[in-house]
Scaffold this motif. Structure first.
Motif, mmCIF file in Angstrom:
data_model
loop_
_atom_site.group_PDB
_atom_site.id
_atom_site.type_symbol
_atom_site.label_atom_id
_atom_site.label_comp_id
_atom_site.label_asym_id
_atom_site.label_seq_id
_atom_site.Cartn_x
_atom_site.Cartn_y
_atom_site.Cartn_z
ATOM 1 N N GLN A 41 28.907 -10.310 -17.112
ATOM 2 C CA GLN A 41 30.269 -9.948 -17.509
ATOM 3 C C GLN A 41 30.782 -8.743 -16.720
ATOM 4 O O GLN A 41 31.900 -8.286 -16.947
ATOM 5 C CB GLN A 41 30.341 -9.657 -19.013
ATOM 6 N N GLY A 42 29.952 -8.202 -15.836
ATOM 7 C CA GLY A 42 30.387 -7.108 -14.975
ATOM 8 C C GLY A 42 29.926 -5.728 -15.380
ATOM 9 O O GLY A 42 30.280 -4.737 -14.732
ATOM 10 N N TYR A 43 29.124 -5.633 -16.417
ATOM 11 C CA TYR A 43 28.611 -4.324 -16.836
ATOM 12 C C TYR A 43 27.463 -3.901 -15.936
ATOM 13 O O TYR A 43 26.705 -4.734 -15.436
ATOM 14 C CB TYR A 43 28.146 -4.363 -18.296
ATOM 15 N N ASP A 44 27.344 -2.600 -15.735
ATOM 16 C CA ASP A 44 26.212 -2.034 -15.014
ATOM 17 C C ASP A 44 25.101 -1.835 -16.045
ATOM 18 O O ASP A 44 25.190 -0.955 -16.893
ATOM 19 C CB ASP A 44 26.612 -0.701 -14.378
ATOM 20 N N VAL A 45 24.089 -2.682 -15.983
ATOM 21 C CA VAL A 45 22.990 -2.647 -16.945
ATOM 22 C C VAL A 45 21.804 -1.930 -16.326
ATOM 23 O O VAL A 45 21.307 -2.324 -15.267
ATOM 24 C CB VAL A 45 22.604 -4.069 -17.390
ATOM 25 N N ILE A 46 21.373 -0.868 -16.991
ATOM 26 C CA ILE A 46 20.230 -0.081 -16.535
ATOM 27 C C ILE A 46 19.042 -0.400 -17.434
ATOM 28 O O ILE A 46 19.046 -0.062 -18.624
ATOM 29 C CB ILE A 46 20.536 1.428 -16.594
ATOM 30 N N PRO A 47 18.010 -1.080 -16.903
ATOM 31 C CA PRO A 47 16.850 -1.408 -17.741
ATOM 32 C C PRO A 47 15.945 -0.189 -17.962
ATOM 33 O O PRO A 47 15.670 0.570 -17.035
ATOM 34 C CB PRO A 47 16.128 -2.492 -16.948
ATOM 35 N N VAL A 48 15.504 -0.029 -19.214
ATOM 36 C CA VAL A 48 14.584 1.042 -19.585
ATOM 37 C C VAL A 48 13.407 0.395 -20.305
ATOM 38 O O VAL A 48 13.573 -0.207 -21.365
ATOM 39 C CB VAL A 48 15.259 2.090 -20.498
ATOM 40 N N ASN A 49 12.226 0.485 -19.686
ATOM 41 C CA ASN A 49 11.022 -0.124 -20.242
ATOM 42 C C ASN A 49 9.821 0.438 -19.487
ATOM 43 O O ASN A 49 9.663 0.159 -18.298
ATOM 44 C CB ASN A 49 11.076 -1.645 -20.097
ATOM 45 N N PRO A 50 8.959 1.200 -20.137
ATOM 46 C CA PRO A 50 7.832 1.810 -19.431
ATOM 47 C C PRO A 50 6.777 0.811 -18.955
ATOM 48 O O PRO A 50 5.882 1.182 -18.200
ATOM 49 C CB PRO A 50 7.244 2.767 -20.470
ATOM 50 N N PHE A 51 6.914 -0.453 -19.332
ATOM 51 C CA PHE A 51 5.919 -1.454 -18.965
ATOM 52 C C PHE A 51 6.398 -2.429 -17.896
ATOM 53 O O PHE A 51 5.741 -3.435 -17.632
ATOM 54 C CB PHE A 51 5.460 -2.225 -20.208
ATOM 55 N N ALA A 52 7.537 -2.157 -17.292
ATOM 56 C CA ALA A 52 8.065 -3.022 -16.233
ATOM 57 C C ALA A 52 8.463 -2.171 -15.038
ATOM 58 O O ALA A 52 8.801 -0.998 -15.174
ATOM 59 C CB ALA A 52 9.277 -3.799 -16.755
ATOM 60 N N ASP A 53 8.388 -2.777 -13.854
ATOM 61 C CA ASP A 53 8.765 -2.074 -12.629
ATOM 62 C C ASP A 53 10.159 -2.470 -12.147
ATOM 63 O O ASP A 53 10.876 -1.660 -11.583
ATOM 64 C CB ASP A 53 7.750 -2.355 -11.521
#
Length: 136
Positions: A41-53
């Motif tokens: 939908q055009g949002y800037d999504v910042i992933p936060v997860n200490p178990f993923a690179d």
């Protein structure tokens, strides 16, 4: 009380940058599919997860404190018992305007702290469902 009115929810979708705490790299999981929908939908999504690179082709941050970009909305995909700590991290930042917990996730005391700090709290609602409903 946390935001519930349709007009107030619509205002949340005016923001552009959403940090997703608990973002998943596994398609088919809500914590992957909802942020992916928001990206589409055009949002800037910042992933936060200490178990993923890497998720969605971008680097993943271990915590909100590690995010270098400005954040408008923190979307939480973690169990309710973890919300308080995530809210503390969100309130440490001056840029976060909204804290949103996904469907089935709530912590009334943490939401009250968000609102007491002059920010918006939305609890136990799916961002994808609400976005689709408001966009219809």
């Amino acid at each position: 009380m946390p935001v519930d009115a349709t007009d107030d929810l619509a205002d949340v979708f005016e923001y552009e940058t959403i940090a997703v705490v608990g973002c998943s790299s596994t398609p088919g999981k809500a914590a992957h599919d909802v942020p992916n929908y928001l990206r589409e939908q055009g949002y800037d999504v910042i992933p936060v997860n200490p178990f993923a690179d890497e998720i969605f082709g971008r680097p993943v941050y271990d915590s909100l404190a590690d995010v270098e970009e400005a954040i408008d909305v923190v979307c939480i995909f973690r169990p309710s018992e973890e919300v308080s700590e995530i809210v503390d991290a969100a309130l440490e930042r001056d840029d976060v305007e909204v804290v949103w917990t996904q469907q089935g996730i709530r912590d009334d005391e943490a939401a009250a702290r968000v609102e007491d700090d002059g920010r918006v709290a939305v609890q136990s609602r799916c961002m994808m469902v609400e976005h689709r409903r408001l966009s219809a």
